[in-house]
Design a protein around this motif. Structure first.
Motif, PDB file in Angstrom:
ATOM      1  N   ILE A  20     -59.191  95.969  15.713  1.00 28.56           N
ATOM      2  CA  ILE A  20     -58.800  95.801  14.120  1.00 28.56           C
ATOM      3  C   ILE A  20     -59.196  94.552  13.693  1.00 28.56           C
ATOM      4  O   ILE A  20     -58.773  93.562  14.118  1.00 28.56           O
ATOM      5  CB  ILE A  20     -57.137  95.742  13.684  1.00 28.56           C
TER       6      ILE A  20
ATOM      7  N   GLY B  91     -59.310  91.698  11.399  1.00 29.04           N
ATOM      8  CA  GLY B  91     -58.132  90.939  10.333  1.00 29.04           C
ATOM      9  C   GLY B  91     -58.875  90.420   9.088  1.00 29.04           C
ATOM     10  O   GLY B  91     -59.402  89.287   9.334  1.00 29.04           O
TER      11      GLY B  91
ATOM     12  N   VAL C  89     -57.179 101.908   8.201  1.00 31.31           N
ATOM     13  CA  VAL C  89     -56.670 100.484   7.664  1.00 31.31           C
ATOM     14  C   VAL C  89     -55.208 100.242   7.924  1.00 31.31           C
ATOM     15  O   VAL C  89     -54.629 101.202   7.868  1.00 31.31           O
ATOM     16  CB  VAL C  89     -56.986 100.564   6.088  1.00 31.31           C
ATOM     17  N   THR C  90     -54.922  99.105   8.496  1.00 29.04           N
ATOM     18  CA  THR C  90     -53.487  98.667   8.440  1.00 29.04           C
ATOM     19  C   THR C  90     -53.250  97.474   7.249  1.00 29.04           C
ATOM     20  O   THR C  90     -54.208  96.911   6.942  1.00 29.04           O
ATOM     21  CB  THR C  90     -53.124  98.115   9.763  1.00 29.04           C
ATOM     22  N   THR C  91     -51.992  97.564   6.881  1.00 30.07           N
ATOM     23  CA  THR C  91     -51.769  96.780   5.888  1.00 30.07           C
ATOM     24  C   THR C  91     -50.396  95.897   6.081  1.00 30.07           C
ATOM     25  O   THR C  91     -49.649  96.439   6.736  1.00 30.07           O
ATOM     26  CB  THR C  91     -51.600  97.551   4.461  1.00 30.07           C
ATOM     27  N   GLY C  92     -50.353  94.803   5.320  1.00 31.25           N
ATOM     28  CA  GLY C  92     -49.330  93.885   5.556  1.00 31.25           C
ATOM     29  C   GLY C  92     -49.074  93.128   4.206  1.00 31.25           C
ATOM     30  O   GLY C  92     -50.138  93.081   3.317  1.00 31.25           O
TER      31      GLY C  92
ATOM     32  N   GLN D 203     -48.658  98.442  19.036  1.00 32.56           N
ATOM     33  CA  GLN D 203     -49.880  97.257  18.598  1.00 32.56           C
ATOM     34  C   GLN D 203     -49.183  96.109  19.245  1.00 32.56           C
ATOM     35  O   GLN D 203     -48.107  95.526  19.260  1.00 32.56           O
ATOM     36  CB  GLN D 203     -49.859  97.224  17.021  1.00 32.56           C
TER      37      GLN D 203
ATOM     38  N   VAL E 216     -47.889  98.003   8.020  1.00 32.53           N
ATOM     39  CA  VAL E 216     -46.912  97.388   8.953  1.00 32.53           C
ATOM     40  C   VAL E 216     -45.805  97.204   8.107  1.00 32.53           C
ATOM     41  O   VAL E 216     -45.655  96.871   6.900  1.00 32.53           O
ATOM     42  CB  VAL E 216     -47.524  96.051   9.262  1.00 32.53           C
TER      43      VAL E 216
ATOM     44  N   GLY F  61     -53.762  94.052  17.159  1.00 32.25           N
ATOM     45  CA  GLY F  61     -53.072  93.506  15.941  1.00 32.25           C
ATOM     46  C   GLY F  61     -54.138  92.744  15.063  1.00 32.25           C
ATOM     47  O   GLY F  61     -54.935  92.301  15.446  1.00 32.25           O
ATOM     48  N   GLY F  62     -54.177  92.826  13.747  1.00 34.48           N
ATOM     49  CA  GLY F  62     -55.155  92.526  12.822  1.00 34.48           C
ATOM     50  C   GLY F  62     -54.832  90.935  12.514  1.00 34.48           C
ATOM     51  O   GLY F  62     -54.272  90.528  11.615  1.00 34.48           O
TER      52      GLY F  62
ATOM     53  N   ASN G 163     -57.543  95.424   8.797  1.00 33.70           N
ATOM     54  CA  ASN G 163     -56.081  94.886   8.601  1.00 33.70           C
ATOM     55  C   ASN G 163     -56.445  94.183   6.886  1.00 33.70           C
ATOM     56  O   ASN G 163     -57.127  93.075   6.923  1.00 33.70           O
ATOM     57  CB  ASN G 163     -55.497  94.216   9.502  1.00 33.70           C
TER      58      ASN G 163
END
Length: 307
Positions: free
Chosen positions: A40, A42, A92-95, A189, A116, A18-19, A69
């Motif tokens: 990742i 963050g 890239v992960t995004t929130g 994740q 996410v 997790g970021g 992230n």
């Protein structure tokens, strides 16, 4: 172990870190990637130049894919989005919002985009926007949370979209890993388990609070503001919940937590700091290297899945 996610991302094992803000920096991200998962970084609210530096430092420690992230509410998000392209970040992960405004730029550069999500509606929207996969995160997770549990969210998202689903929230061992696949996920994740990794820069006080946590030791603050956060209870959470109950303003509540995550992670202030951790903290029993964590989960999960 090959799945749709390992093939998509070019990684050995279907485990993503997790970021996490402050915790998810280049030492941890590089160690997870080097161990065969996907590390990742963050970005949180960091300026673009800091993220660029983090990526470059991670590259010195691993040649394997890494991710960043992006918290889309970050005022520096535009610059961070460009750094991802300029530095050749693979994933890239995004929130905290929709990455639609960056999607064309990222896709043109070959970046794999994995938002996410906390609902089926958001997962379907992200698929339409061009996402390569989604992380379906249940409310058991640490940090900012939605309202659906992992057990209910993951299968519904898996049924609703055609892109791979990554399960998150409450997963810390081989049993959770196996359960995620039974629910329809193609990877997991994890955040809380990696907080206690030996490569994590989180202060030992923070790691020990995670390790000593019981099943009932997390609670949710911020329900009244619409921004709920799961963390390990301490003096700060008790004061926050008291102020919430008394109808304190958003500004008062924000002031109480200003800089509190940094205090916990960097200074080891486990009394007044924010100890973000999921309900699975009660399953984390010791400090291990990222490689040990990943190999243990893959071994135990594979036995349960009979693969």
């Amino acid at each position: 172990m090959k799945t749709a996610v390992t093939e998509l991302l070019g990684i050995e094992y279907p485990i993503i870190q997790g970021g996490m803000a402050w915790v998810g920096e280049y030492h941890l991200a590089a160690a997870v990637s080097e161990a065969g998962g996907l590390g990742i970084i963050g970005a949180a609210s960091a300026p673009a130049d800091i993220v660029r530096q983090q990526v470059r430092e991670a590259r010195k420690l691993t040649s394997r894919p890494i991710g960043v992230n992006v918290m889309l509410l970050n005022p520096n998000a535009d610059g961070v989005a460009e750094v991802i392209v300029e530095e050749g970040v693979e994933v890239v992960t995004t929130g905290a919002g929709s990455p639609a405004k960056y999607m064309d730029m990222w896709k043109a550069a070959g970046v794999k985009v994995i938002p996410v999500v906390a609902s089926v509606a958001m997962a379907k929207m992200m698929e339409r926007s061009g996402a390569d996969a989604v992380v379906a995160e249940g409310m058991e997770s640490g940090g900012h949370i939605g309202s659906a549990t992992t057990m209910t969210l993951v299968p519904q998202v898996a049924d609703a979209v055609n892109i791979p689903v990554i399960a998150a929230g409450g997963i810390a061992d081989g049993r959770g890993f196996a359960a995620a696949f039974m629910l329809g996920a193609q990877a997991v994740q994890m955040g809380t388990r990696f907080v206690a990794a030996s490569e994590s820069i989180a202060h030992d006080n923070y790691k020990q609070k995670v390790i000593k946590a019981r099943d009932i030791d997390s609670e949710i603050t911020g329900m009244s503001t619409g921004h709920p956060i799961r963390q390990i209870r301490n003096k700060m959470t008790r004061e926050y919940l008291k102020l919430e109950k008394e109808g304190a303003s958003f500004e008062e509540l924000e002031y109480l937590t200003l800089g509190s995550l940094r205090k916990a992670v960097m200074e080891g202030d486990v009394v007044n700091g924010t100890l973000m951790a999921g309900q699975c903290a009660g399953m984390v029993s010791r400090v291990q290297s990222c490689r040990e964590i990943i190999e243990e989960i893959i071994h135990d999960g594979s036995v349960l899945l009979k693969i």
